[in-house]
Design a protein around this motif. Sequence first.
Motif, PDB file in Angstrom:
ATOM      1  N   LEU A   1       0.789  -1.066  -0.019  1.00 22.99           N
ATOM      2  CA  LEU A   1       0.090   0.015  -0.113  1.00 22.99           C
ATOM      3  C   LEU A   1       0.884   1.312  -0.070  1.00 22.99           C
ATOM      4  CD1 LEU A   1      -2.530  -1.184   2.644  1.00 22.99           C
ATOM      5  CD2 LEU A   1      -2.537  -1.383   0.303  1.00 22.99           C
ATOM      6  N   ASN A   2       0.908   2.059  -0.772  1.00 22.20           N
ATOM      7  CA  ASN A   2       1.683   3.117  -1.088  1.00 22.20           C
ATOM      8  C   ASN A   2       1.162   4.499  -1.190  1.00 22.20           C
ATOM      9  OD1 ASN A   2       4.259   4.181  -1.952  1.00 22.20           O
ATOM     10  ND2 ASN A   2       3.958   4.247  -4.146  1.00 22.20           N
ATOM     11  N   ARG A   3       0.540   5.098   0.158  1.00 26.79           N
ATOM     12  CA  ARG A   3       0.358   6.420   0.222  1.00 26.79           C
ATOM     13  C   ARG A   3       1.075   6.531   1.890  1.00 26.79           C
ATOM     14  NH1 ARG A   3      -5.274   8.580   0.920  1.00 26.79           N
ATOM     15  NH2 ARG A   3      -4.234  10.382   0.042  1.00 26.79           N
ATOM     16  N   PRO A   4       2.533   6.629   1.830  1.00 29.56           N
ATOM     17  CA  PRO A   4       2.901   6.654   3.082  1.00 29.56           C
ATOM     18  C   PRO A   4       2.907   8.208   3.610  1.00 29.56           C
ATOM     19  CG  PRO A   4       4.830   6.667   1.259  1.00 29.56           C
ATOM     20  CD  PRO A   4       3.474   6.270   0.728  1.00 29.56           C
ATOM     21  N   ASP A   5       2.722   9.114   2.991  1.00 29.53           N
ATOM     22  CA  ASP A   5       2.573  10.546   3.625  1.00 29.53           C
ATOM     23  C   ASP A   5       1.011  10.779   4.303  1.00 29.53           C
ATOM     24  OD1 ASP A   5       1.286   9.929   0.716  1.00 29.53           O
ATOM     25  OD2 ASP A   5       1.153  12.254   0.682  1.00 29.53           O
ATOM     26  N   ARG A   6       0.065   9.782   3.874  1.00 29.77           N
ATOM     27  CA  ARG A   6      -1.109   9.559   4.591  1.00 29.77           C
ATOM     28  C   ARG A   6      -1.243   8.425   5.280  1.00 29.77           C
ATOM     29  NH1 ARG A   6      -4.172  13.728   5.589  1.00 29.77           N
ATOM     30  NH2 ARG A   6      -6.044  12.420   5.013  1.00 29.77           N
TER      31      ARG A   6
ATOM     32  N   LYS B   1       5.586   4.197   7.758  1.00 30.53           N
ATOM     33  CA  LYS B   1       5.474   4.049   9.160  1.00 30.53           C
ATOM     34  C   LYS B   1       4.100   3.323   9.361  1.00 30.53           C
ATOM     35  CE  LYS B   1       8.622   7.483  10.487  1.00 30.53           C
ATOM     36  NZ  LYS B   1       8.631   9.013  11.247  1.00 30.53           N
ATOM     37  N   ALA B   2       3.256   3.145   8.589  1.00 33.07           N
ATOM     38  CA  ALA B   2       1.995   2.488   8.971  1.00 33.07           C
ATOM     39  C   ALA B   2       1.604   1.324   7.943  1.00 33.07           C
ATOM     40  CB  ALA B   2       0.852   3.561   8.919  1.00 33.07           C
ATOM     41  N   PHE B   3       0.896   0.383   8.293  1.00 36.19           N
ATOM     42  CA  PHE B   3       0.217  -0.539   7.400  1.00 36.19           C
ATOM     43  C   PHE B   3      -0.949   0.059   6.863  1.00 36.19           C
ATOM     44  CE2 PHE B   3      -3.233  -3.800   6.685  1.00 36.19           C
ATOM     45  CZ  PHE B   3      -2.463  -4.563   5.605  1.00 36.19           C
ATOM     46  N   CYS B   4      -1.802   0.286   7.511  1.00 43.08           N
ATOM     47  CA  CYS B   4      -3.190   1.017   6.834  1.00 43.08           C
ATOM     48  C   CYS B   4      -3.983   1.569   7.941  1.00 43.08           C
ATOM     49  CB  CYS B   4      -3.781   0.220   5.990  1.00 43.08           C
ATOM     50  SG  CYS B   4      -5.260   0.966   5.114  1.00 43.08           S
TER      51      CYS B   4
END
Length: 249
Positions: free
Chosen positions: A21-26, A61-64
Motif C-alpha cells: 500500500l503506497n500512500r506513506p504520507d497519509r 510507518k504504517a500498514f493502513c
Amino acid sequence: MEENDRLIEVERDNGFATIWLNRPDRLNALVPEMLAAFDRIMQDLNDDPDISAVILTGKGKAFCVGLDVAVLQESGPEPFLPFNPARTISQWKGPVIAAINGLSVTGGLEITVACDIILASEDAVFVDTHSRVGLLPGWGLSVRLHRAVGIYRAKELELTGRRLPAREAADWGLVNRVVPASDLLDTAREMARAIVGGAPGLPAETKALIDKVSLVSMEQGIELEAQIGFERQARSGRSLSFAHVGQSK
C-alpha cells in the motif's frame, strides 16, 4: 503503469508476490482509486499461474489507517461502496500473508484480519475506531476478529477503541509472529517461499479447505475434509494410501 497503480506497488518473486500500500504520507489511508488498483492487481495475480501466495504490507510507518477521512468527509461513503478489499483477499486463490509494519487501524484492521497469516513488527499496533467515529464495520471485522481473539476481547477492542500492541496481539492469538521491524519482510518472504515450495496447487486448496471447515461444526468439518480429500485424490488418480504413511495396517 497507470497513475492510480502507483498507489499500490507490486513485485513478483519466485512463486509469490509482494504488494505495498503506497500512500506513506497519509499513513496508507485508503481512497477509491487505491482500492480499485488493489482489486485490479489482485485479479492479475489471481490469473497468474506462477503466483501462489501474496505478501501484503505498507510503505512507510504504517500498514493502513483505514479510509481517508478527508475524502470521506468531502465525498461521503458512496465512492467507497463498490470496494471490499477484505473480500478480495479472502476470495483470492491462495494464502495472503499480512506483514504489519506499523499502525493497522479500523479499515486497515479489517484488511488485516481477512489475511491468512499475520506477521507484525515489534512496533505494530492494532486499533478499531468504528465506534468512535459512529460507524459499524462493513468488511467483516465483527465476524473475523472474535474468531481470532474470542468474543469478549473482540467486544473490548471494538467498543473501546483501545490500542493493542503487537506483543499483546500475539498473546491474544491475532498475530502469528512478532519480529523486529528490520526482519519483517524477510520473515514474510521466508514464509511465502515455504508455502509455495510445497506440492503444486496445495496452497490454494489448503486455504480453501481450512476456510470451509472453520464455518461448520467439528463433526461436519471432519466429514467435509474427508470428502474433499477423497474427491481430490479421485481426480488425480492417486491412491489414498500415501496420506497414511507411517500408520500401521
